[in-house]
Design an enzyme around this catalytic site. Sequence first.
Site, PDB file in Angstrom:
ATOM      1  N   HIS A   1      -8.666  -3.429   2.634  1.00 53.79           N
ATOM      2  CA  HIS A   1      -9.013  -3.014   3.861  1.00 53.79           C
ATOM      3  C   HIS A   1      -9.920  -1.892   3.092  1.00 53.79           C
ATOM      4  O   HIS A   1      -9.552  -1.084   4.117  1.00 53.79           O
ATOM      5  CB  HIS A   1      -7.899  -2.409   4.310  1.00 53.79           C
ATOM      6  CG  HIS A   1      -7.736  -2.093   5.878  1.00 53.79           C
ATOM      7  ND1 HIS A   1      -7.987  -0.957   6.235  1.00 53.79           N
ATOM      8  CD2 HIS A   1      -6.999  -2.277   6.729  1.00 53.79           C
ATOM      9  CE1 HIS A   1      -8.415  -0.749   7.277  1.00 53.79           C
ATOM     10  NE2 HIS A   1      -7.365  -1.524   7.929  1.00 53.79           N
TER      11      HIS A   1
ATOM     12  N   ARG B   1       0.623  -1.379  -0.077  1.00 54.79           N
ATOM     13  CA  ARG B   1       0.256   0.063  -0.662  1.00 54.79           C
ATOM     14  C   ARG B   1       0.898   1.142  -0.096  1.00 54.79           C
ATOM     15  O   ARG B   1       0.257   2.220  -0.101  1.00 54.79           O
ATOM     16  CB  ARG B   1      -0.856  -0.060   0.963  1.00 54.79           C
ATOM     17  CG  ARG B   1      -0.398   0.296   2.612  1.00 54.79           C
ATOM     18  CD  ARG B   1      -1.594   0.237   3.088  1.00 54.79           C
ATOM     19  NE  ARG B   1      -0.477   0.430   4.573  1.00 54.79           N
ATOM     20  CZ  ARG B   1      -1.098   0.348   6.172  1.00 54.79           C
ATOM     21  NH1 ARG B   1      -2.768   0.646   6.179  1.00 54.79           N
ATOM     22  NH2 ARG B   1      -0.610   0.312   6.950  1.00 54.79           N
TER      23      ARG B   1
ATOM     24  N   GLU C   1     -13.416  -5.261   5.878  1.00 56.66           N
ATOM     25  CA  GLU C   1     -12.195  -5.579   5.506  1.00 56.66           C
ATOM     26  C   GLU C   1     -12.330  -7.781   4.320  1.00 56.66           C
ATOM     27  O   GLU C   1     -12.847  -8.327   6.256  1.00 56.66           O
ATOM     28  CB  GLU C   1     -10.784  -5.786   5.685  1.00 56.66           C
ATOM     29  CG  GLU C   1     -11.305  -4.096   6.454  1.00 56.66           C
ATOM     30  CD  GLU C   1     -10.360  -4.149   8.162  1.00 56.66           C
ATOM     31  OE1 GLU C   1      -9.011  -4.755   8.176  1.00 56.66           O
ATOM     32  OE2 GLU C   1     -10.598  -2.710   8.894  1.00 56.66           O
TER      33      GLU C   1
HETATM   34  O1  TA6 Z   1      -8.392  -2.765  10.613  1.00 49.33           O
HETATM   35  C1  TA6 Z   1      -7.707  -3.253  11.577  1.00 49.33           C
HETATM   36  C2  TA6 Z   1      -6.383  -3.137  11.739  1.00 49.33           C
HETATM   37  O2  TA6 Z   1      -5.143  -3.527  11.675  1.00 49.33           O
HETATM   38  C3  TA6 Z   1      -6.504  -1.311  12.803  1.00 49.33           C
HETATM   39  O3  TA6 Z   1      -5.830  -2.807  13.595  1.00 49.33           O
HETATM   40  C4  TA6 Z   1      -5.861  -0.557  12.995  1.00 49.33           C
HETATM   41  O4  TA6 Z   1      -4.649  -0.762  13.203  1.00 49.33           O
HETATM   42  C5  TA6 Z   1      -6.356  -0.315  10.822  1.00 49.33           C
HETATM   43  O5  TA6 Z   1      -6.431  -2.167  10.516  1.00 49.33           O
HETATM   44  C6  TA6 Z   1      -5.856   0.343  10.372  1.00 49.33           C
HETATM   45  O6  TA6 Z   1      -4.161   0.331  10.291  1.00 49.33           O
HETATM   46  P1  TA6 Z   1      -2.760   1.010   9.510  1.00 49.33           P
HETATM   47  O7  TA6 Z   1      -1.822   0.812   9.961  1.00 49.33           O
HETATM   48  O8  TA6 Z   1      -3.735   1.207   8.650  1.00 49.33           O
HETATM   49  O9  TA6 Z   1      -3.466   2.327  10.574  1.00 49.33           O
END
Ligand code: TA6
Length: 304
Positions: A172, A102, A275
């Site tokens: 995601h 990403r 997700e």
């Molecule tokens: O959506 C699940 C997750 O793993 C959460 O624990 C939170 O960390 C989110 O992803 C966003 O992660 P990021 O690294 O994009 O801030």
Amino acid sequence: MRLADLESLNESFAITDHIMFVAGPGGLPMAKIRNAYAAATVSLHGGQALAFQPHGHEPVLWSSAYSLYQPGKAIRGGIPVCWPWFGPHPSDPSKPAHGFARTSLWSVLSTAALADGATQVRLRLADDDTSLALWPHVFELRLVVTVGADLRADLIARNPGAASYTYSGALHSYFDVSDVTAISIHGLEGCTYIDKVDGEQHKVQRGAVTIEAETDRIYLNTAETCAIEDPRLDRRITVAKAGSRTTVVWNPWAEKARRLADFGDEEYHGMVCVETANADGDSLTVAPGGEQRLMAVIGVEPII
Ligand code: TA6
């Protein structure tokens, strides 16, 4: 991206009344798609669908107004590609959360105006010195985004190497909602989930998922389509999937939103993540010459 590079992209891949390439926020290269069904944006930085809006509907994907559109930074919103690991690196906290896909620049393989009037763009990411330093495997990742009345994303992990590799990951997806406390998420009833905000306890989902606080759950052993019911927008967002046995539901709520530099303090009210994942025990192994496909299909319909 330099103007000459954009011109080259458009010479090779632009299609009238379907797709063209522009310099988006931060000068990042983006595919702008508009056809008879919908408008959409796909960022080559991150290989990330950022926007999807079927004509006559409100935006379906959510993006933060505080996103950092910078090389090396993940864009907060749309459908980030978490790969080749989901969440923190399994053993090395110095490595980027959710892998490197990403934050990498993807290339364009092809574009197409499909017979049904949908638009398709195929992106590619392969190993390089940067990725090999983070993850010692050769790989080829393809993302196929098809924009019609629905948005379909296929993430295809291929193995051109001589040894198998194992990965986890997710599409995601961030969704735009009227008010996160007014929605309900269906399709996960009876599922066991890992509650990441309550000591990683395993719990069973009773009824629809509703959100009144920080929510971070990995639902296990589910291939079900989820539906985000949003009565205030009189709509249901559906998230169908294939190649995934785990579904993650996330909303950071107030305190975590405040801690995130690329997330507005009050933005958590208007979004939820559902997700399409290969997370926790749902890691996948790709043999030499093989491939694995993760697919999400996102649609929107009235609540009747
Ligand atoms: O959506 C699940 C997750 O793993 C959460 O624990 C939170 O960390 C989110 O992803 C966003 O992660 P990021 O690294 O994009 O801030």
